[in-house]
Each structure stands twice: as structure tokens, then as C-alpha cells.
Write an enzyme that holds these catalytic residues in place. Structure first.
Site, PDB file in Angstrom:
ATOM      1  CE  LYS A  43       5.793  -6.059  -7.924  1.00  0.00           C
ATOM      2  NZ  LYS A  43       5.640  -4.943  -8.863  1.00  0.00           N
ATOM      3  CG  ASP A 103       2.701  -0.214   9.124  1.00  0.00           C
ATOM      4  OD1 ASP A 103       3.157   0.951   9.908  1.00  0.00           O
ATOM      5  OD2 ASP A 103       1.819   0.357   8.246  1.00  0.00           O
ATOM      6  CE  LYS A 131       6.535   2.961   8.908  1.00  0.00           C
ATOM      7  NZ  LYS A 131       5.386   3.177   7.928  1.00  0.00           N
ATOM      8  CG  LEU A 153      10.209   4.615   6.468  1.00  0.00           C
ATOM      9  CD1 LEU A 153      10.833   3.862   7.636  1.00  0.00           C
ATOM     10  CD2 LEU A 153      10.771   6.042   6.822  1.00  0.00           C
TER      11      LEU A 153
HETATM   12  P1  5GP Z   1       1.056  -4.203   7.809  1.00  0.00           P
HETATM   13  O1  5GP Z   1       0.103  -5.375   7.682  1.00  0.00           O
HETATM   14  O2  5GP Z   1       2.061  -4.479   8.932  1.00  0.00           O
HETATM   15  O3  5GP Z   1       0.365  -2.897   8.164  1.00  0.00           O
HETATM   16  O4  5GP Z   1       1.791  -3.911   6.520  1.00  0.00           O
HETATM   17  C1  5GP Z   1       3.005  -4.467   6.164  1.00  0.00           C
HETATM   18  C2  5GP Z   1       3.188  -4.022   4.612  1.00  0.00           C
HETATM   19  O5  5GP Z   1       2.714  -2.504   4.406  1.00  0.00           O
HETATM   20  C3  5GP Z   1       4.801  -3.766   4.348  1.00  0.00           C
HETATM   21  O6  5GP Z   1       5.145  -5.259   4.013  1.00  0.00           O
HETATM   22  C4  5GP Z   1       4.839  -2.960   3.391  1.00  0.00           C
HETATM   23  O7  5GP Z   1       4.319  -3.438   1.957  1.00  0.00           O
HETATM   24  C5  5GP Z   1       3.681  -1.885   3.662  1.00  0.00           C
HETATM   25  N1  5GP Z   1       4.250  -0.794   4.237  1.00  0.00           N
HETATM   26  C6  5GP Z   1       4.117  -0.200   5.647  1.00  0.00           C
HETATM   27  N2  5GP Z   1       4.649   0.706   5.937  1.00  0.00           N
HETATM   28  C7  5GP Z   1       5.493   1.051   4.918  1.00  0.00           C
HETATM   29  C8  5GP Z   1       6.262   2.088   4.435  1.00  0.00           C
HETATM   30  O8  5GP Z   1       6.484   3.141   5.473  1.00  0.00           O
HETATM   31  N3  5GP Z   1       6.948   2.305   3.583  1.00  0.00           N
HETATM   32  C9  5GP Z   1       6.357   1.201   2.328  1.00  0.00           C
HETATM   33  N4  5GP Z   1       6.841   1.542   1.062  1.00  0.00           N
HETATM   34  N5  5GP Z   1       5.608   0.206   2.515  1.00  0.00           N
HETATM   35  C10 5GP Z   1       5.026   0.202   3.879  1.00  0.00           C
END
Ligand code: 5GP
Ligand code: MG
Length: 174
Positions: A43, A103, A131, A153
Site C-alpha cells: 500500500k 530498504d 536507505k 519513517l
Molecule cells: P525491503 O524489502 O527493501 O527491506 O523493504 C521494503 C519495504 O519495507 C518497503 O516497501 C516498506 O513497506 C517497508 N519499509 C522499509 N523501511 C521502512 C520505513 O522506514 N518505514 C516504513 N513505513 N516502511 C518501511
């Protein structure tokens, strides 16, 4: 401002977001060189997507994919489950994948693989936030709104346990 009693500190104000979204849209539109399909990941990216698409002057179609990553709510661990797949056929089409935040990179890596199997002619990736310090897999977005520090965040579509998506700026939960 606070969520669940925790104070929030402003990281990116609304006016900076507006300016950056316009810049991104211009760059993307120039590179795409014609109509394309925006695939928005639910979302978290719905607010960013809504602003971005209204800056495009070429015809765009918009579709949504909803995936959930395995692992805890604040850290994904690789592997995604598709909750809602695309409705529009993207075979042979130019596609812009839009996500809220890059992330560790696990989620995006999986979704990119899923999309590639649908054979778009072009696949570009745009994330609102990046990030880089947290990256676990070798993936880069073609377009990044802002690089952000390693903090949790919320705002502009990003939630903390479903709260905070409606905030107009990006905030860190202290
Ligand atoms: P990744 O698979 O890159 O670790 O995660 C990406 C997903 O994790 C993003 O689409 C988001 O849903 C969630 N996410 C990662 N960091 C944050 C953050 O700082 N805040 C929020 N609200 N969601 C995050
Ligand atoms: Mg997400």
C-alpha cells in the site's frame, strides 16, 4: 506530532516533496519517450504514485500489485507472497515500477523478477525513498526521490502499523 504516543520529527517537508516529484516525473517521461504503464506497489506507494502520475503529460496506464514480504513487519527477509496481482497485461509494454522505499532490497528484487516474467519491453524502477545503508542485495533503483538515513519513517503513504499514511511530509519515529 506523534503516533501511538511517540514523537515524530520532520525529515522531508511537503514543499520539497512536491518539487522533487515534479523533477522525477520530467526525467522519467523524457527517458520513457512515450506512453507507459505505471505499476504501483500497495500500500505504501499509493500517495507517491498519485502525485507522480499527475505530472506526466504522456498517456499512462496505472495498475497495482500488492505483495507481502516474509519476515517481521520492520525487516523483510527475502521471498514475497502475491496478495493482488496486476490486472493490465504488460507484455511488450514499457513499465515503470513504483515503490515507497528501498530498504534491504529483498522486496524489490522479488517483484522485479515477477514482473520480468511478464515480458515488458522496458522495466524501470522508481522509489520515493532509498536507505542505501540498509541494502542486503545488489539492487539499484533507476529513479530515487530522496536518500534517507537509517531511521523508521512514516508519512506520504508510509505507515507504522497502518497509521501515519496521511501525513503530508516524511517523518522519523523517534
Ligand atoms: P525491503 O524489502 O527493501 O527491506 O523493504 C521494503 C519495504 O519495507 C518497503 O516497501 C516498506 O513497506 C517497508 N519499509 C522499509 N523501511 C521502512 C520505513 O522506514 N518505514 C516504513 N513505513 N516502511 C518501511
Ligand atoms: Mg512496501
Amino acid at each position: 506530532m506523534n503516533i501511538k504516543g511517540k514523537p515524530l520529527s520532520l525529515i522531508i517537508p511537503e514543499d520539497k516533496i512536491r518539487t522533487r516529484v515534479k523533477e522525477l516525473a520530467k526525467e522519467i517521461e523524457g527517458d520513457m519517450g512515450g506512453p507507459f504503464i505505471v505499476v504501483s506497489l500497495l500500500k505504501g506507494s499509493f500517495v507517491f504514485t498519485a502525485d507522480l502520475i499527475r505530472e506526466f503529460s504522456v498517456p499512462v496506464k496505472v495498475d497495482f500489485m500488492w505483495v507481502s514480504s516474509y519476515g517481521s513487519s520492520q525487516e523483510s527477509s527475502g521471498g514475497v507472497r502475491v496478495i493482488q496481482d496486476l490486472i493490465i497485461d504488460v507484455q511488450g509494454e514499457k513499465v515503470l515500477l513504483v515503490d515507497d522505499i528501498l530498504d534491504t532490497g529483498y522486496t524489490l528484487r522479488e517483484v522485479v523478477e515477477l514482473l520480468k516474467r511478464k515480458n515488458p519491453s522496458v522495466l524501470k524502477v522508481c522509489v520515493f525513498l532509498d536507505k542505501p545503508q540498509r541494502r542486503k542485495v545488489d539492487i539499484k533503483a533507476d529513479y530515487v526521490g530522496f536518500e534517507v538515513p537509517n531511521k523508521f519513517l512514516v508519512g506520504y503513504g508510509l505507515d507504522w502499523d497502518e497509521e501515519g499514511r496521511n501525513l503530508r511530509g516524511i517523518y522519523a519515529v523517534d
